[in-house]
Design a protein around this motif. Sequence first.
Motif, PDB file in Angstrom:
ATOM      1  N   ARG A   1      -0.748 -45.130  27.081  1.00 50.80           N
ATOM      2  CA  ARG A   1      -0.638 -43.664  27.003  1.00 50.80           C
ATOM      3  C   ARG A   1      -0.607 -43.403  25.803  1.00 50.80           C
ATOM      4  NH1 ARG A   1       3.284 -43.113  30.748  1.00 50.80           N
ATOM      5  NH2 ARG A   1       4.897 -43.614  29.296  1.00 50.80           N
ATOM      6  N   GLU A   2       0.105 -43.787  24.808  1.00 49.32           N
ATOM      7  CA  GLU A   2       0.189 -43.583  23.276  1.00 49.32           C
ATOM      8  C   GLU A   2      -1.148 -43.542  22.543  1.00 49.32           C
ATOM      9  OE1 GLU A   2       2.855 -41.956  22.422  1.00 49.32           O
ATOM     10  OE2 GLU A   2       3.485 -42.103  24.361  1.00 49.32           O
ATOM     11  N   LYS A   3      -2.041 -44.660  23.218  1.00 50.86           N
ATOM     12  CA  LYS A   3      -3.277 -44.662  22.614  1.00 50.86           C
ATOM     13  C   LYS A   3      -4.347 -43.744  22.979  1.00 50.86           C
ATOM     14  CE  LYS A   3      -2.805 -48.488  20.047  1.00 50.86           C
ATOM     15  NZ  LYS A   3      -2.988 -48.307  18.635  1.00 50.86           N
ATOM     16  N   ILE A   4      -4.071 -43.526  24.191  1.00 47.48           N
ATOM     17  CA  ILE A   4      -4.865 -42.183  24.716  1.00 47.48           C
ATOM     18  C   ILE A   4      -4.624 -40.697  24.306  1.00 47.48           C
ATOM     19  CG2 ILE A   4      -5.694 -40.898  26.797  1.00 47.48           C
ATOM     20  CD1 ILE A   4      -6.680 -43.748  26.706  1.00 47.48           C
ATOM     21  N   ILE A   5      -3.430 -40.703  23.820  1.00 46.00           N
ATOM     22  CA  ILE A   5      -2.815 -39.694  23.209  1.00 46.00           C
ATOM     23  C   ILE A   5      -3.605 -39.588  21.697  1.00 46.00           C
ATOM     24  CG2 ILE A   5      -0.951 -38.379  21.752  1.00 46.00           C
ATOM     25  CD1 ILE A   5       0.583 -38.745  24.505  1.00 46.00           C
TER      26      ILE A   5
ATOM     27  N   GLU B   1      -0.925 -30.692  21.884  1.00 46.83           N
ATOM     28  CA  GLU B   1       0.335 -30.427  22.747  1.00 46.83           C
ATOM     29  C   GLU B   1       0.111 -31.470  23.891  1.00 46.83           C
ATOM     30  OE1 GLU B   1       1.233 -26.386  23.519  1.00 46.83           O
ATOM     31  OE2 GLU B   1       0.717 -25.878  21.602  1.00 46.83           O
ATOM     32  N   PHE B   2       1.446 -32.018  24.042  1.00 46.69           N
ATOM     33  CA  PHE B   2       1.318 -33.225  25.010  1.00 46.69           C
ATOM     34  C   PHE B   2       2.641 -33.260  25.700  1.00 46.69           C
ATOM     35  CE2 PHE B   2      -1.546 -34.789  21.609  1.00 46.69           C
ATOM     36  CZ  PHE B   2      -2.555 -34.803  22.275  1.00 46.69           C
ATOM     37  N   LYS B   3       2.666 -33.401  27.000  1.00 45.49           N
ATOM     38  CA  LYS B   3       3.832 -33.769  27.956  1.00 45.49           C
ATOM     39  C   LYS B   3       3.558 -35.009  28.750  1.00 45.49           C
ATOM     40  CE  LYS B   3       4.381 -28.901  29.004  1.00 45.49           C
ATOM     41  NZ  LYS B   3       4.222 -28.036  30.171  1.00 45.49           N
ATOM     42  N   ARG B   4       4.513 -35.815  28.441  1.00 49.51           N
ATOM     43  CA  ARG B   4       4.552 -37.365  28.812  1.00 49.51           C
ATOM     44  C   ARG B   4       5.159 -37.108  30.122  1.00 49.51           C
ATOM     45  NH1 ARG B   4       4.260 -37.166  23.510  1.00 49.51           N
ATOM     46  NH2 ARG B   4       3.211 -38.766  22.449  1.00 49.51           N
TER      47      ARG B   4
ATOM     48  N   ARG C   1       4.104 -37.889  39.254  1.00 52.59           N
ATOM     49  CA  ARG C   1       4.210 -37.826  37.914  1.00 52.59           C
ATOM     50  C   ARG C   1       2.997 -37.959  37.163  1.00 52.59           C
ATOM     51  NH1 ARG C   1       8.665 -41.306  36.811  1.00 52.59           N
ATOM     52  NH2 ARG C   1      10.081 -39.734  37.751  1.00 52.59           N
ATOM     53  N   ILE C   2       2.567 -37.064  36.456  1.00 54.83           N
ATOM     54  CA  ILE C   2       1.357 -37.146  35.863  1.00 54.83           C
ATOM     55  C   ILE C   2       1.722 -37.810  34.193  1.00 54.83           C
ATOM     56  CG2 ILE C   2      -0.590 -35.795  34.574  1.00 54.83           C
ATOM     57  CD1 ILE C   2       0.088 -33.936  36.932  1.00 54.83           C
ATOM     58  N   ASP C   3       0.739 -38.727  34.226  1.00 54.90           N
ATOM     59  CA  ASP C   3       1.163 -39.453  32.687  1.00 54.90           C
ATOM     60  C   ASP C   3       1.001 -38.829  31.749  1.00 54.90           C
ATOM     61  OD1 ASP C   3       1.510 -41.916  33.907  1.00 54.90           O
ATOM     62  OD2 ASP C   3      -0.834 -42.590  33.877  1.00 54.90           O
TER      63      ASP C   3
END
Length: 163
Positions: free
Chosen positions: A47-51, A61-64, A73-75
């Motif tokens: 997930r962090e790599k995709i961000i 802007e990101f919500k995890r 729950r959306i990644d």
Amino acid sequence: MIRGYLLSDYVIDEIKNRQKGIFEKFKNFSEILEDIKGNDYNEADLREKIIEILKILGWNEFKREYSISNLMRIDIVANNKIIVECKRKGIEFDKKELNNKSPAKQIRNYLFDEEVKKFANFGILTDGIKFRIYYANKLSDYIEFDFEEISEDDFKVFYYLLN
């Protein structure tokens, strides 16, 4: 390789022909992709790599782990416009998992949700190598980018579609 029918060949060709200093973005994208290919990241690390990839595409802007109900729950939610579901490398998008749903069905369910419809028109299903993009108003179609072999032309289409 690009597959799917969400965009016409004409639109894809037009995107490939655009030039706006994309080489540096392609280089950064390629480095992250090679890192993903060389490691066995769990979904949280992926997930962090995709961000990082989404930042290259201009999202900031990101919500995890965004909850839309007790069961969903959306990644990643990027800029309150696009949702992203991350899966471990090698997961088949159309194959049912233990919960008897495929990852493809999961992202389509998210995009079909009334709360999600209020802010997101697009969803990305990814394992860090393949990126499948869905449009909320036409969930039966998608466009999939498979970056197992990295192509600058494919990256241009990916970039301009999601930028």
